[in-house]
Scaffold this motif. Structure first.
Motif, short mmCIF file in Angstrom:
data_model
loop_
_atom_site.label_atom_id
_atom_site.label_comp_id
_atom_site.label_asym_id
_atom_site.label_seq_id
_atom_site.Cartn_x
_atom_site.Cartn_y
_atom_site.Cartn_z
N ALA A 99 -16.03 -20.30 -0.85
CA ALA A 99 -14.95 -20.08 -1.48
C ALA A 99 -14.71 -18.65 -1.83
CB ALA A 99 -15.02 -20.49 -2.90
N ALA A 100 -15.45 -17.79 -2.11
CA ALA A 100 -15.39 -16.16 -2.25
C ALA A 100 -15.02 -15.67 -0.75
CB ALA A 100 -16.79 -15.69 -2.86
N ALA A 101 -15.68 -16.03 0.09
CA ALA A 101 -15.62 -15.72 1.68
C ALA A 101 -13.91 -15.76 1.88
CB ALA A 101 -16.41 -16.24 2.65
N LEU A 102 -13.37 -17.06 1.68
CA LEU A 102 -11.86 -17.16 2.14
C LEU A 102 -10.91 -16.41 1.26
CD1 LEU A 102 -12.26 -20.98 2.67
CD2 LEU A 102 -12.04 -19.24 4.35
N GLU A 103 -11.43 -16.43 0.02
CA GLU A 103 -10.90 -15.58 -1.18
C GLU A 103 -10.43 -14.23 -0.69
OE1 GLU A 103 -10.31 -14.57 -5.93
OE2 GLU A 103 -12.10 -15.82 -5.26
N GLY A 104 -11.69 -13.59 -0.16
CA GLY A 104 -11.55 -12.23 0.05
C GLY A 104 -10.81 -12.08 1.33
N MET A 105 -10.41 -13.00 2.15
CA MET A 105 -9.67 -12.89 3.22
C MET A 105 -8.24 -12.55 3.38
SD MET A 105 -11.62 -15.60 5.80
CE MET A 105 -10.61 -15.57 7.13
N ALA A 109 -6.91 -16.43 5.08
CA ALA A 109 -7.39 -17.91 4.71
C ALA A 109 -6.90 -19.08 5.08
CB ALA A 109 -8.17 -17.61 3.16
N ASP A 110 -5.50 -19.06 5.15
CA ASP A 110 -4.48 -20.16 5.38
C ASP A 110 -5.22 -20.84 6.75
OD1 ASP A 110 -3.30 -19.89 2.96
OD2 ASP A 110 -1.72 -18.68 3.90
N GLY A 111 -5.69 -20.09 7.65
CA GLY A 111 -6.12 -20.90 8.85
C GLY A 111 -7.22 -21.52 8.61
N PHE A 112 -7.74 -21.73 7.55
CA PHE A 112 -9.05 -22.68 7.37
C PHE A 112 -9.13 -23.77 6.37
CE2 PHE A 112 -10.14 -18.41 9.11
CZ PHE A 112 -11.09 -18.57 10.13
N MET A 201 -19.58 -13.84 5.77
CA MET A 201 -18.79 -14.72 6.34
C MET A 201 -17.45 -14.71 6.86
SD MET A 201 -18.77 -18.64 4.73
CE MET A 201 -20.40 -18.68 4.53
N GLY A 202 -16.96 -13.72 5.62
CA GLY A 202 -15.43 -13.47 5.52
C GLY A 202 -15.06 -12.54 6.90
N GLY A 203 -15.86 -11.60 7.16
CA GLY A 203 -15.82 -10.79 8.38
C GLY A 203 -15.85 -11.51 9.58
#
Length: 213
Positions: A99-105, A109-112, A201-203
């Protein structure tokens, strides 16, 4: 959690990790007869796209809708995790990291999509699983299915899990040790180990989005 529960579960998870690593290495072999080495991108282990196709099991979401691995969104990548809601540490930490990885993107993050398949479906009722996932992100999908099929589906992705087992007063449940990344056909294209930092992960996910979406 009792010391016996903790010790047995730790032993099971260590064994599962070794098996998962072996399975991923084997998955790097394509169908052409020529060995294809899995690639390493920081914390992300890539495998050949055709090495781990979607297993043909149909489960159901917490809302009661049919769900299968091959029916993931074609225009997105899906982060898949096998876990259970009563897990005291690893499962909630993993979902919080995702959740934190996607939030940071940001908008990327809409692509996941994120899907967690329960490895404890008898106790993870639809209501229990839905409420637990909502604490991380209401957009996460919870999936339940017969435990034998769950175990087989996880194995198809090279993620060993065991059926829950009652022994000497303890109730033992296992979880996968990796977060799989599925393409639009439901094939696993790579894995993050549990414990991967959200920034790392976000990178990687940002790179995958640019390459695949």
């Amino acid at each position: 959690m009792s010391e016996q529960h903790s010790g047995v579960l730790r032993s099971r998870l260590l064994a599962a990790g070794a098996a998962a690593a072996a399975a991923v290495a084997l998955a790097g072999c394509g169908g052409t007869g020529e060995a294809q080495e899995p690639g390493q991108r920081g914390p992300f282990l890539e495998v050949a796209e055709t090495a781990m196709p979607a297993p043909s099991y149909e489960f159901s979401t917490t809302e009661g809708d049919p769900w299968s691995f091959g029916d993931v969104a074609q225009e997105k990548l899906t982060l898949l995790y096998f876990g259970y809601t009563s897990c005291p540490d690893v499962c909630p930490t993993t979902m919080a990291d995702v959740a934190a990885a996607l939030e940071g993107m940001g908008p990327a993050a809409d692509g996941f999509d994120v899907v967690m398949v329960s490895t404890d479906p008898d106790r993870d009722t639809p209501e229990q699983l839905r409420g637990w996932l909502d604490s991380f992100d209401p957009g996460f999908t919870g999936v339940r299915g017969p435990i034998d099929d769950v175990v087989d589906a996880a194995e198809a992705y090279g993620i060993p899990v065991d059926k829950p087992e009652k022994t000497e007063g303890d109730y033992l449940v296992s979880h996968g040790q990796r977060v799989a990344v599925l393409d639009g056909a439901g094939s696993a294209v790579g894995f993050f180990d549990e414990g991967t930092a959200p920034d790392d992960m976000g990178g990687v996910l940002s790179d995958l989005a640019q390459e695949r979406l």
